[in-house]
Scaffold this motif. Sequence first.
Motif, PDB file in Angstrom:
ATOM      1  N   SER A 232       0.768  -1.205   0.059  1.00  0.00           N
ATOM      2  CA  SER A 232       0.022  -0.066  -0.168  1.00  0.00           C
ATOM      3  C   SER A 232       0.890   1.157  -0.034  1.00  0.00           C
ATOM      4  N   LEU A 233       0.225   2.286  -0.588  1.00  0.00           N
ATOM      5  CA  LEU A 233       0.753   3.538  -0.507  1.00  0.00           C
ATOM      6  C   LEU A 233       0.467   4.438   0.731  1.00  0.00           C
ATOM      7  N   ASN A 234       1.273   5.386   1.133  1.00  0.00           N
ATOM      8  CA  ASN A 234       0.882   6.300   1.990  1.00  0.00           C
ATOM      9  C   ASN A 234      -0.510   7.228   1.476  1.00  0.00           C
ATOM     10  N   ALA A 235      -1.641   7.291   2.424  1.00  0.00           N
ATOM     11  CA  ALA A 235      -2.618   8.233   1.658  1.00  0.00           C
ATOM     12  C   ALA A 235      -2.609   9.347   0.977  1.00  0.00           C
ATOM     13  N   SER A 236      -1.503  10.247   1.468  1.00  0.00           N
ATOM     14  CA  SER A 236      -1.213  11.552   0.739  1.00  0.00           C
ATOM     15  C   SER A 236      -0.700  11.128  -0.732  1.00  0.00           C
ATOM     16  N   VAL A 237       0.338  10.132  -0.759  1.00  0.00           N
ATOM     17  CA  VAL A 237       0.867   9.688  -1.948  1.00  0.00           C
ATOM     18  C   VAL A 237      -0.336   9.029  -3.064  1.00  0.00           C
ATOM     19  N   ALA A 238      -0.984   8.220  -2.461  1.00  0.00           N
ATOM     20  CA  ALA A 238      -2.143   7.857  -3.626  1.00  0.00           C
ATOM     21  C   ALA A 238      -3.023   9.052  -3.976  1.00  0.00           C
ATOM     22  N   ALA A 239      -3.224  10.084  -2.824  1.00  0.00           N
ATOM     23  CA  ALA A 239      -3.975  10.822  -3.381  1.00  0.00           C
ATOM     24  C   ALA A 239      -3.527  11.758  -4.516  1.00  0.00           C
ATOM     25  N   GLY A 240      -2.023  11.982  -4.454  1.00  0.00           N
ATOM     26  CA  GLY A 240      -1.162  12.629  -5.349  1.00  0.00           C
ATOM     27  C   GLY A 240      -0.969  11.942  -6.746  1.00  0.00           C
ATOM     28  N   VAL A 241      -1.154  10.636  -6.936  1.00  0.00           N
ATOM     29  CA  VAL A 241      -0.674   9.571  -7.801  1.00  0.00           C
ATOM     30  C   VAL A 241      -2.227   9.863  -8.753  1.00  0.00           C
ATOM     31  N   LEU A 242      -3.245   9.577  -8.042  1.00  0.00           N
ATOM     32  CA  LEU A 242      -4.643   9.686  -8.823  1.00  0.00           C
ATOM     33  C   LEU A 242      -5.139  11.096  -9.172  1.00  0.00           C
ATOM     34  N   ALA A 243      -4.831  11.934  -8.411  1.00  0.00           N
ATOM     35  CA  ALA A 243      -4.784  13.566  -8.740  1.00  0.00           C
ATOM     36  C   ALA A 243      -4.372  13.806  -9.933  1.00  0.00           C
ATOM     37  N   TYR A 244      -3.374  13.317 -10.111  1.00  0.00           N
ATOM     38  CA  TYR A 244      -2.366  13.684 -11.364  1.00  0.00           C
ATOM     39  C   TYR A 244      -2.722  12.955 -12.621  1.00  0.00           C
ATOM     40  N   GLU A 245      -3.106  11.765 -12.517  1.00  0.00           N
ATOM     41  CA  GLU A 245      -4.077  10.890 -13.499  1.00  0.00           C
ATOM     42  C   GLU A 245      -4.964  11.594 -14.000  1.00  0.00           C
ATOM     43  N   ILE A 246      -5.842  12.184 -13.001  1.00  0.00           N
ATOM     44  CA  ILE A 246      -7.037  13.220 -13.425  1.00  0.00           C
ATOM     45  C   ILE A 246      -6.615  14.246 -14.311  1.00  0.00           C
ATOM     46  N   VAL A 247      -5.280  14.823 -13.803  1.00  0.00           N
ATOM     47  CA  VAL A 247      -4.874  16.024 -14.404  1.00  0.00           C
ATOM     48  C   VAL A 247      -4.444  15.553 -15.907  1.00  0.00           C
ATOM     49  N   ARG A 248      -3.740  14.516 -15.927  1.00  0.00           N
ATOM     50  CA  ARG A 248      -3.217  14.121 -17.270  1.00  0.00           C
ATOM     51  C   ARG A 248      -4.307  13.979 -18.220  1.00  0.00           C
ATOM     52  N   GLN A 249      -5.355  13.188 -17.737  1.00  0.00           N
ATOM     53  CA  GLN A 249      -6.474  12.929 -18.823  1.00  0.00           C
ATOM     54  C   GLN A 249      -7.399  14.447 -18.993  1.00  0.00           C
ATOM     55  N   ARG A 250      -7.442  15.075 -18.222  1.00  0.00           N
ATOM     56  CA  ARG A 250      -8.122  16.578 -18.364  1.00  0.00           C
ATOM     57  C   ARG A 250      -7.495  17.367 -19.461  1.00  0.00           C
ATOM     58  N   MET A 251      -5.936  17.112 -19.540  1.00  0.00           N
ATOM     59  CA  MET A 251      -5.180  17.849 -20.295  1.00  0.00           C
ATOM     60  C   MET A 251      -5.156  17.022 -21.727  1.00  0.00           C
ATOM     61  N   ALA A 252      -5.400  15.894 -21.755  1.00  0.00           N
ATOM     62  CA  ALA A 252      -5.223  15.196 -22.973  1.00  0.00           C
ATOM     63  C   ALA A 252      -6.828  15.523 -23.533  1.00  0.00           C
TER      64      ALA A 252
END
Length: 252
Positions: A232-252
């Motif tokens: 498992s990942l630390n909660a704040s790291v997991a939030a960062g990873v998923l948040a930036y996948e959302i950012v990536r898809q939004r930019m695309a």
Amino acid sequence: MSEDYNKKTNENKIEGRNAVLEAFRSGKPVDKLFVLDGCQDGPVRTIIREARKHDTIIQFVEKERLHQLSETGRHQGVIAYTASYEYAEVEDMLALAKERGEDPFLVLLDGIEDPHNLGAIIRTANLAGAHGVIIPKRRAVGLTATVAKTSAGALNYTPVAKVTNLVKTMEELKKEGLWFVCADMGGEKMYDLNLKGPIGLVIGNEGEGVSRLVKETCDYVASIPMHGDIDSLNASVAAGVLAYEIVRQRMA
């Protein structure tokens, strides 16, 4: 709650009947109230009434516990912990998205207890362009001075709302067009999900993850691919990873 109230900074602590009552009447956000168990004095009853009016969490404790919490030794049977920052309303976040001409992007935290995690998530939410962070009133850390410091200033720019019922809030936001994705090991790989549009990203408690009812209210469950030796990942790291996948898809 895992956070030790003894270790909180003094600026969040108010002791004594007049001071606590004045905090409520001035509209200052009070996260939690400790009251001497069995105390029936008129002023204490007034404080409890104010606390219930403001939906503050009330904890009745023994005299020894109050003495442990007290910095002054003059608590008079009541100690309150206030937020370092004002809480926003969920409506403020939707208005911010509208003002920016963007689909709403909210981060919802299901019982984050570590103030360092909360501060780090608020920081990430700000940098990822999220319009706000939503936290529950119970079994979760509020906006303490430690949270503010860890957010590295992001708390000045990112609205944080505190809600009584996370599931009810999610259901109301669904009516506004949002859909929800939560982080959980048993979900679909995050890269296979469509994370565009009005979205709420849900991150669970550090130890137990997302609670059952919150998970059932989510539209998608996303797993983060992991190839190491721990699970498992630390909660704040997991939030960062998923948040930036959302950012990536939004930019695309």
